[in-house]
Design an enzyme around this catalytic site. Structure first.
Site, PDB file in Angstrom:
ATOM      1  N   GLU A 202     -16.841   3.168   2.613  1.00  0.00           N
ATOM      2  CA  GLU A 202     -18.514   3.355   2.992  1.00  0.00           C
ATOM      3  C   GLU A 202     -18.868   4.828   2.695  1.00  0.00           C
ATOM      4  OE1 GLU A 202     -19.757   3.074   7.145  1.00  0.00           O
ATOM      5  OE2 GLU A 202     -18.039   3.473   7.710  1.00  0.00           O
TER       6      GLU A 202
ATOM      7  N   HIS B 253       1.253 -12.019  -1.594  1.00  0.00           N
ATOM      8  CA  HIS B 253       0.430 -12.881  -1.651  1.00  0.00           C
ATOM      9  C   HIS B 253      -0.821 -12.764  -2.538  1.00  0.00           C
ATOM     10  CE1 HIS B 253       3.395 -14.990   0.959  1.00  0.00           C
ATOM     11  NE2 HIS B 253       3.096 -13.788   1.919  1.00  0.00           N
TER      12      HIS B 253
HETATM   13  C1  AGP Z   1     -18.926   1.959  10.836  1.00  0.00           C
HETATM   14  O1  AGP Z   1     -18.630   3.047  10.245  1.00  0.00           O
HETATM   15  C2  AGP Z   1     -20.226   1.257  10.191  1.00  0.00           C
HETATM   16  N1  AGP Z   1     -21.232   1.981   9.863  1.00  0.00           N
HETATM   17  C3  AGP Z   1     -20.664  -0.197  10.649  1.00  0.00           C
HETATM   18  O2  AGP Z   1     -19.333  -1.122  10.267  1.00  0.00           O
HETATM   19  C4  AGP Z   1     -20.695  -0.327  12.336  1.00  0.00           C
HETATM   20  O3  AGP Z   1     -19.536  -0.317  12.709  1.00  0.00           O
HETATM   21  C5  AGP Z   1     -21.382  -1.651  12.236  1.00  0.00           C
HETATM   22  O4  AGP Z   1     -22.739  -1.893  11.890  1.00  0.00           O
HETATM   23  C6  AGP Z   1     -21.245  -2.388  13.909  1.00  0.00           C
HETATM   24  O5  AGP Z   1     -22.324  -1.484  14.607  1.00  0.00           O
HETATM   25  P1  AGP Z   1     -22.394  -1.521  16.102  1.00  0.00           P
HETATM   26  O6  AGP Z   1     -20.995  -1.026  16.750  1.00  0.00           O
HETATM   27  O7  AGP Z   1     -23.550  -0.572  16.483  1.00  0.00           O
HETATM   28  O8  AGP Z   1     -22.716  -2.986  16.680  1.00  0.00           O
END
Ligand code: AGP
Length: 615
Positions: free
Chosen positions: A495, A511
């Site tokens: 990311e 696998h």
């Molecule tokens: C994490 O680095 C991300 N930006 C993303 O995956 C995030 O964890 C996800 O959108 C969930 O968000 P929340 O914990 O606010 O629900």
């Protein structure tokens, strides 16, 4: 996604709006705009005009542009966008206006029936200029306004399908700002001389720490002196404000180059704060859960739902709850759970993990589970968030505001909660020996120190990142307690660096994924000295034989791991179930330094937003 701010008070609000938007930029950063009610004499409604400034790109672009123009007024709205309908262009940026340019609207959410509404409005003679769904809103208000903008907003909420935090100003009502909410976050900030709307607290923390939550289908009128909340039937609702424990310093970079780095270094504090009042001197208190011993002992299953990083905390939770408390745990992505016709059995506890408390899929999954009779525990970092309000119990992580889009300190705080919850359930069910319970509890209490020890060695991780950042494929491998760390490691790296990365259970390599390995591959192996260490060693030997570069996160020096690894970072030793929280810290730093080498914006990675409030 998208950030909203609104101000009504006695000061010129241009800078207040721009500064607020900067603090909300983590919610969306492809275009931004502000709208201000301008008048030399604010008592004379005829002389009032809405002045709008918008720009594609970051808020800095908008700020530079506004710097060249005059914008004065004490009532205004602002918006930073994460595009859904229509490209991130200047014309699609908010605020959007009605035909007469008397009403300006900012919006966070999606109007699912906008096409049908637009058609209807066009038939009535309304003119549209953008490709957004939002533009129907000022035109609807124009249609519905019969002398009271709050009533018009209420009618608008009844007309639209989808989600929205909607804020409007009008030249006809210069002494008020009106908002309405369906499913998207919006709060009211209250101060002596001014009132605010904002998507999130950091936007206005420099002005106030007193807030009011707004519920779905409520409309709100703010003036300089007053806040009025109306329910769907138009009745005034009484609600007490709450005081945020966050302060403005906690939402600043504090000398760090980026929020992400600052937040990584705040993890010992976040872990400690999350333990405060729950675990100390070997005693564990989770009275906030208000579950009877009988209820806990009758539990047949736990279901955890979450997205992204929070999902990885859920997997860690599953592992320790099953191991310590002996309760079967199912973990689901919220976006899958909500549509998969789930079975909610009796004596099943439902946990939703979300740092923001606003993730739309997690909210929808909660509603789905509730409609099937489940009791919900929310684990979130944001007081008063939608998930917190819609759940039966809330366990707050106390990590402080997380501004970087990439979750770091909220993740480790979530893990701390999962560890403590696992321990708490085990204690109630008497499934752990007393000595073992005490051993784990004491180890958890010193976890912040162990995290600090890792952070003290950040320069070593920087060196490894400097030597490996040009590689094109990264595989994060772990087994059992290392597996969720592998998943989270791959997510962190991809990311913020945009390099292809995958997290895999090491035993699954043969696998399929081993076909990816060659000399351009870095294998980050999470290999603490636990019961599965020898198996991990064999898996790493196999990828080493395919010329991959091996970067090991080990806990104990030994000859085998040294021979096998091109790079090693040692994490402090701990109980094997607890390695996860320690192993993720060096990976966060490693990913950070790789991304910095590639000149990425780690706080605002492309295409992402901090809270995902649209599907
Ligand atoms: C994490 O680095 C991300 N930006 C993303 O995956 C995030 O964890 C996800 O959108 C969930 O968000 P929340 O914990 O606010 O629900």
């Amino acid at each position: 996604m998208c950030g909203i701010i609104a101000y009504i008070g006695r000061k010129d609000c241009k800078d207040i709006l721009i500064n607020g938007l900067k603090r909300l930029e983590y919610r969306g950063y492809d275009s931004a705009g502000i709208g201000i009610l301008e008048s030399k004499n604010t008592k004379d409604a005829k002389g009032i005009k809405i002045k709008v400034a918008k720009e594609a790109g970051k808020i800095k672009m908008l700020e530079d542009m506004i710097g060249r123009s005059e914008m004065k007024g004490c009532t205004g709205i602002g918006h930073t966008r994460w595009a859904t309908h229509g490209e991130p262009t200047k014309v699609n940026a908010h605020p959007h206006l009605d035909c007469k340019q008397e009403i300006a609207v900012v919006h966070n959410g999606i109007i699912e029936n906008y096409a049908e509404i637009k058609e209807e409005l066009i038939e009535k003679g309304h003119k549209f200029v953008s490709d957004t769904d939002t533009e129907v809103l000022p035109h609807l208000l124009e249609e519905y306004d019969e002398g009271d903008l709050q009533i018009a907003m209420s009618r608008l909420l009844a007309r639209i399908k989808g989600s929205g935090a909607i804020v409007a100003i009008s030249t006809k009502y210069p002494d008020q700002i009106i908002a309405g909410r369906i499913a998207s976050p919006l709060i009211v900030g209250i101060s002596k001389d001014a009132n605010f709307f904002a998507s999130d607290m950091p936007a206005v923390l420099e002005h106030t720490r007193d807030f009011l939550v707004i519920n779905d289908y409520e409309t709100v009128r703010i003036t300089r002196e007053k806040v009025q909340i109306f329910n769907i039937s138009g009745e005034i609702v009484k609600r007490d404000p709450f005081r945020a424990s966050w302060n403005i310093e906690s939402a600043e970079k504090g000398g760090y180059e980026d929020f992400m780095l600052k937040e990584i270094f705040e993890q010992p504090y976040g872990a400690k704060e999350t333990m405060r009042g729950r675990l100390g001197n070997g005693k564990l208190d989770f009275s906030e859960l208000d579950l009877s011993d009988k209820q806990i002992n009758q539990l047949k299953k736990i279901e955890i739902i979450a997205c992204g990083t929070s999902y990885h905390a859920a997997v860690i939770g599953k592992q320790v709850i099953e191991k310590w408390a002996g309760i079967p745990v199912e973990v689901d992505f919220s976006s899958e759970y909500r549509y998969r016709d789930p079975v909610v059995m009796d004596n099943c506890l439902f946990i939703a993990i979300t740092q923001s408390g606003e993730t739309i899929d997690t909210l929808a999954a909660i509603r789905e589970a509730k409609s099937r009779g489940a009791k919900i525990i929310a684990i979130t970092n944001v007081v008063g968030s939608s998930v917190a309000r819609e759940s039966d119990y809330v366990l707050y992580t106390h990590a402080g505001p997380e501004i970087g889009v990439c979750a770091t300190k909220t993740f480790t705080a979530q893990i701390m909660i999962m560890y403590m919850l696992g321990l708490f359930l085990a204690k109630k069910r008497k499934s752990l020996e007393k000595a073992r319970f005490s051993e784990i509890a004491s180890e958890l209490e010193i976890m912040p120190n162990k995290i600090s020890d890792i952070l003290d060695n950040a320069d070593k991780l920087k060196k490894i990142a400097d030597q490996t950042y040009r590689q094109t494929c990264f595989l994060f491998l772990g087994r059992i307690f290392g597996f969720p760390v592998a998943l989270e490691g791959a997510l962190k790296l991809k990311e913020i660096s945009y390099i292809h990365a995958e997290g895999y259970p090491a035993g699954e390599m043969k696998h399929g994924p081993i076909a990816l390995t060659d000399k351009k591959t870095v294998v980050v192996s999470i290999i603490p000295k636990d019961f599965i260490y020898e198996k991990m060693l064999s898996n790493i030997t196999e990828v080493k034989a395919r010329k991959a570069i091996i970067f090991s996160l080990a806990s104990k020096k030994d000859k085998k791991i040294e021979e096998l690894s091109d790079h090693i970072f040692y994490i402090p030793e701990t109980i094997e179930e607890l390695y996860g929280i320690l192993a993720i810290i060096p990976i966060q730093l490693y990913s950070y330094y790789i991304a910095k080498n590639l000149d990425r914006n780690v706080d605002q990675p492309r295409n992402l937003a901090k809270s995902v409030t649209v599907e």
